[in-house]
Scaffold this active site. Structure first.
Site, PDB file in Angstrom:
ATOM      1  N   TYR A   1      68.518  76.833   1.833  1.00  0.00           N
ATOM      2  CA  TYR A   1      69.735  77.200   2.533  1.00  0.00           C
ATOM      3  C   TYR A   1      70.580  78.172   1.708  1.00  0.00           C
ATOM      4  O   TYR A   1      71.566  78.692   2.181  1.00  0.00           O
ATOM      5  CB  TYR A   1      70.585  75.956   2.849  1.00  0.00           C
TER       6      TYR A   1
ATOM      7  N   HIS B   1      61.126  68.469   0.713  1.00  0.00           N
ATOM      8  CA  HIS B   1      61.617  68.973   2.000  1.00  0.00           C
ATOM      9  C   HIS B   1      60.663  68.704   3.162  1.00  0.00           C
ATOM     10  O   HIS B   1      61.101  68.398   4.278  1.00  0.00           O
ATOM     11  CB  HIS B   1      61.884  70.470   1.899  1.00  0.00           C
TER      12      HIS B   1
END
Length: 292
Positions: free
Chosen positions: A65, A123
């Site tokens: 991000y 993730h």
């Protein structure tokens, strides 16, 4: 059992505590992240400043991000003691495997400049079995070294979870502290939630508002009228009553505050059942099914 509040926590398998409501920064531009996270610290994630020393605030971040640095700066600018903030990051897809994950942990610590993380998650189950287990081994080492307090996974299917459980059972080390998934009434993931909760793994729900795509659903409108709450608050409350840790995201101050105002009502049993819609419609990708 006392009623839940913003100060409530769950105890992880690691022995550490995690706040039951988090603030996600997924897809918030880095230029806006610090301000939004500060708003969450200052107004959305505690009842008032008099209980600040008794609670942790939760922020979910990730390398991909590109906002770890902004989150770290928000923590520093907030004036909160580091131990009062629960800060999460993730190992990105390109860093799967033992050596790459070790480097990713060091890079994240340097980028965020926070000393340690409260939670590091893998993730997604990229890279095949060898890389997945290598990444886990690196996280176990990072935990033992004090670089993170707890570890877990995100987007793992049950077959990935069973692979990891077997590795741990055979001496691989660590415990699965957290599993993070897209979960909302149109993507309930009942099988995965059941598997994790049976092992006392805390389940975090990212995208608990389905990226806003369901706000005009008639069901949410009816329940919002019944309880005097917004559709978003109904969805967050549904997650909380399932024992999940919702991670609602917003960069709008009023919505950040609204998303935390979910402890003054309770959905009844029938309405909880209605919100299990039976539909399986993830709004994001679905790595639980995409990887062997």
């Amino acid at each position: 059992m006392p009623p839940q509040t913003l100060q409530s926590t769950y105890r992880l398998n690691s022995g550490h505590e995690i706040p039951i409501l988090g603030y996600g920064v997924y897809l918030i531009p880095s230029s806006q992240t610090q301000r939004a996270a500060l708003e969450a610290f200052e107004s959305g994630y505690r009842h008032d400043t008099t209980i600040l020393t008794k609670t942790k605030k939760k922020v979910d971040s990730a390398v991909m991000y590109r906002n770890e640095k902004a989150c770290g700066r928000a923590i520093a600018a907030s004036g909160l003691d580091r131990e009062k903030v629960f800060f999460t990051t993730k190992i990105p897809p390109g860093s799967m495997g033992y050596e790459r994950t070790k480097r990713a942990v060091e890079n994240s610590l340097r980028e965020a400049d926070v000393g340690y993380f409260d939670l590091i998650l893998i993730h997604a189950p990229y890279g095949g079995k060898e890389d997945r287990l290598g990444s886990w081994r690196a996280l176990v080492e990072a935990q033992k070294a004090g670089k993170t307090k707890s570890i877990g996974v995100s987007n793992y299917g049950i077959h990935h979870l069973e692979e990891l459980e077997e590795y741990i059972r055979q001496g691989g080390g660590g415990t699965i502290d957290v599993g993070q998934y897209e979960i909302h009434p149109w993507c309930a993931r009942e099988d995965i939630v059941e598997w994790l909760q049976a092992r006392n793994v805390v389940v975090e729900a990212y995208s608990p508002l389905a990226h806003g795509s369901r706000m005009k659903e008639r069901l949410l409108s009816e329940l919002g009228t019944k309880y005097g709450k917004s559709p978003a608050q109904i969805m967050i409350r549904w997650g909380l009553q399932r024992g999940l840790v919702p991670l609602p995201k917003s960069a709008t101050p009023s919505r950040i505050r609204e998303n935390a105002e979910v402890f003054d009502f309770e959905l009844d049993e029938e309405d909880m059942k209605r919100l299990f819609t039976g539909e399986y419609s993830p709004t994001d990708w679905d790595p639980t099914l995409d990887f062997d």
